[in-house]
Scaffold this active site. Structure first.
Site, PDB file in Angstrom:
ATOM      1  N   SER A  52       0.867  -1.286  -0.121  1.00 27.37           N
ATOM      2  CA  SER A  52      -0.022   0.032  -0.168  1.00 27.37           C
ATOM      3  C   SER A  52       1.011   1.417   0.112  1.00 27.37           C
ATOM      4  CB  SER A  52      -0.738   0.163   1.392  1.00 27.37           C
ATOM      5  OG  SER A  52      -1.253  -1.096   1.439  1.00 27.37           O
ATOM      6  N   HIS A  85      -2.308  -3.233  -6.594  1.00 26.38           N
ATOM      7  CA  HIS A  85      -2.749  -2.856  -5.264  1.00 26.38           C
ATOM      8  C   HIS A  85      -4.582  -3.046  -5.322  1.00 26.38           C
ATOM      9  CE1 HIS A  85      -3.801   0.335  -1.901  1.00 26.38           C
ATOM     10  NE2 HIS A  85      -3.216  -0.874  -1.381  1.00 26.38           N
ATOM     11  N   GLU A 104      -5.192  -0.505  -8.283  1.00 25.90           N
ATOM     12  CA  GLU A 104      -4.272   0.502  -8.703  1.00 25.90           C
ATOM     13  C   GLU A 104      -2.903  -0.304  -9.085  1.00 25.90           C
ATOM     14  OE1 GLU A 104      -4.807   4.369  -5.620  1.00 25.90           O
ATOM     15  OE2 GLU A 104      -3.814   2.565  -4.772  1.00 25.90           O
ATOM     16  N   ASN A 158      -4.562   5.865  -0.941  1.00 28.63           N
ATOM     17  CA  ASN A 158      -4.333   5.728   0.440  1.00 28.63           C
ATOM     18  C   ASN A 158      -3.503   7.087   0.788  1.00 28.63           C
ATOM     19  OD1 ASN A 158      -5.015   3.129   0.898  1.00 28.63           O
ATOM     20  ND2 ASN A 158      -2.993   2.104   0.747  1.00 28.63           N
TER      21      ASN A 158
END
Ligand SMILES: NC(=O)c1ccc[n+]([C@@H]2O[C@H](COP(=O)([O-])OP(=O)(O)OC[C@H]3O[C@@H](n4cnc5c(N)ncnc54)[C@H](O)[C@@H]3O)[C@@H](O)[C@H]2O)c1
Length: 595
Positions: A121, A142, A154, A192
């Site tokens: 992440s 991701h 992602e 994130n």
């Protein structure tokens, strides 16, 4: 021709890995699922069967499909089992040295053409890739939690990832029914980077006893329409994982203090309170891994006991004639209160009356309100142009222009006119309530009652206590919220209260991300909607709220908290200066005249 992925490996079957296994197996791909020990393997298998059994119980998956899904998964201890797969996705804990060790080993074990992917992440995919002899075949994939549900992936390419590897992985995401955004290797990627500052800030509010966990979570769910509150989301992510992500983002992302993990997170991790997976985090769960929250020592006591000391309210004064005052008058009248509306003249009263009647009529047309109830509600409103008519009300709600001098003068007058013991509430969204309270001789009776627009529809009200507000005043105000059918969340008297303080820095960060050309407005909006379940992306929301309003709120937050990371994004300032204010001016981040 795109590469055909017939079998994939997943390393680490925790919160994310087990979900990723399910995504592949559901889509007909054979999976080799690898863990570090027999015990961990059993735990991973239990997460997968638990999730698929729940899907069967909910009627979302046929039993035969579940059996077929599970038959596609082979479980093994150790990386050697991955020698024949076409792609490996690593989902072990967020530590660079561990991931680098695993990638070096994968490089040795896997066939030369296999693609090696990490689900990290926040760590650098580039740094992970150089642990192998094939960095051009290393990529970030991701997934979002829970992987079987969230649509976004992602795809992270480093400067050395081959273009064909990127294209093959993008095609694979489509095959899995996911929407991908492809981006370069930056701490936190899109979602994130925008999410974790907000989560950390929410934990900070909780740690500072600014509001309860229930109220912080309810505020963001009901005020912003988010699928879950920030503290419940921390529990879902896992506090250990969240800590590592924050810590890495802090170190990699320019030491932004907003990413420095709030000390409470580390304490909870040390105490084994990891969230859902350990059965306890900010909330307590039925058992480890269960999504079901059970009451604990922090659960608020039954409402009636909590509202002890509340005064009976029958007659309510509402001062003002704008959007908020109009909505608030309707809300009280519909809930059965006698209302005294005070405006600055008969003409304004007539306009407010029309607006309330039109809005109530819409309820009648939609079958939500009977004609008799509409007439009764309208009949409960008395129209006045003088504050003197507030002499016998039990509660006053002020919703006049957002200017401190005007509000202070009004509260000084209310202090002279209203009977003793009356609750005096302000709907300010940005001014300090204590300033208003100190304009009276009875600051203990003054409180913030922050409705959201449109008041008749929005279920949330922020109840803002100053350091002088009495417990009786708070109890009365909360009881009123409950009687209105709203959720009242109690918070301290700080800029932005709960919702705006958590929401606007995130929106501002999105603008900064766009300004830095890391991604496009469309991809950022996609990422937050599909990765985090937000009802609108940040740029959609900014255009709806108005860029000038957003900038003003962000400036207030910055001035009060002096947090460098809250400084308004220059691009936001420029757009406002240029008159691009969002939908209301036809153009903001997007051009609304062409749609
Ligand atoms: N939790 C989230 O919401 C989330 C979302 C997206 C991405 N991620 C990322 O996914 C990765 C995994 O996070 P998580 O939350 O699933 O962690 P987790 O702690 O729930 O699971 C990690 C698993 O890896 C296993 N493991 C440890 N060492 C191993 C080894 N040498 N070989 C094989 N397995 C090993 C552990 O036994 C554990 O089951 C992290 O990089 C994290 O940043 C997490």
């Amino acid at each position: 021709m795109a590469r055909d992925f017939t079998s994939v490996g997943v390393v680490g079957l925790g919160t994310m890995g087990a979900g990723i296994v399910e995504v592949f197996a559901r889509n007909g791909v054979d999976v080799v699922a690898v863990e570090v020990s027999e015990d961990a393997l059993e735990r991973g298998r239990a997460i997968l069967t638990g999730s698929t059994d729940r899907a069967v119980a909910k009627g979302k998956l046929a039993e035969a499909d579940r059996d077929a899904l599970l038959s596609r998964v082979r479980f093994a201890v150790g990386l050697d089992a991955l020698h024949a797969v076409d792609l490996v996705i690593e989902a072990v804990p967020e530590h660079l040295d561990l991931k680098q060790r695993i990638f070096a080993e994968l490089d040795r074990v896997c066939k030369p053409e296999a693609i090696l992917a990490t689900n990290t992440s926040s760590l650098s995919v580039t740094e992970i890739s150089v642990a192998t002899s094939r960095p051009n075949q290393v990529i970030g994939i991701h997934f979002f939690n829970p992987a079987p549900v969230m649509k976004l992936v992602e795809v992270v390419r480093t400067v050395v990832t081959s273009a064909d590897v990127v294209a093959d992985v993008e095609a694979l995401c489509k095959r899995l029914g996911k929407v991908d955004v492809t981006i370069s290797d930056r701490a936190g990627f899109i979602a994130n980077a925008l999410l974790f500052g907000y989560l950390n800030h929410a934990v900070g509010m909780f740690e500072a006893h600014y509001a309860t966990r229930e109220d912080i979570d309810a505020a963001m769910k009901l005020g912003c329409g988010l699928p879950m509150g920030p503290l419940a989301l921390m529990d879902l992510i896992g506090l250990d994982t969240a800590y590592e992500i924050l810590d890495t983002m802090y170190r990699r992302g320019g030491r932004d203090r907003r990413h420095a993990p709030v000390p409470l997170i580390k304490q909870m991790v040390t105490a084994g309170l990891l969230g859902r997976k350990s059965g306890r985090g900010f909330y307590t769960y039925e058992r480890p891994g269960s999504p079901v929250v059970v009451p604990d020592g922090q659960t608020p006591v039954a409402t009636e006991a909590a509202l002890g000391g509340a005064a009976a309210i029958a007659k309510v004064g509402v001062v003002g004639s704008g959007t908020m005052a109009t909505g608030i008058i309707e809300v009280f009248a519909k809930a059965g209160y006698e209302v005294v509306s005070v405006t600055r003249g008969a003409e304004k009263s007539a306009r407010v009356f029309e607006a309330v009647r039109t809005s109530l009529n819409k309820g009648v047309v939609r079958g939500k309100l009977s004609e008799a109830d509409r007439d009764a509600a309208l009949g409960r409103i008395n129209w006045s142009a003088t504050l003197d008519h507030l002499a016998d009300v039990d509660l006053v709600v002020e919703a006049v222009v957002e200017e401190l001098s005007v509000k202070k003068a009004l509260f000084a007058s209310l202090d002279e006119i209203c009977k003793p013991g009356v609750v005096l509430a302000t709907t300010t969204s940005s001014l300090p309530v204590i300033d208003v309270a100190m304009a009276t001789q009875r600051p203990a009776d003054v409180i913030g009652l922050h409705f959201f627009n449109p008041a008749p529809l929005m279920p949330l009200v922020e109840v803002v206590e100053t350091i002088r507000t009495s417990t009786e005043t708070t109890a009365t105000t909360r009881a009123v919220c409950a009687a209105l059918g709203k959720t009242g969340v109690v918070c301290g008297d700080r800029s932005g209260f709960i919702v705006n303080a958590l929401l606007f820095p995130y929106l501002n960060d999105a603008v900064k991300m766009l300004e830095a050309s890391y991604s496009t407005a469309d991809d950022i909006d996609h990422a937050m909607k599909l990765g985090c379940g937000y009802p609108m992306g940040p740029f959609e929301l900014l255009d709806v709220v108005g860029l000038d309003v957003s900038l003003a709120i962000q400036r207030e937050l910055y001035l009060e908290l002096r947090e460098p990371g809250f400084a308004p994004a220059p691009l936001l300032e420029h757009l406002v200066t240029a008159g691009y204010l969002g939908r209301k001016s036809g153009r903001g981040f997007r051009d609304h005249t062409r749609r």
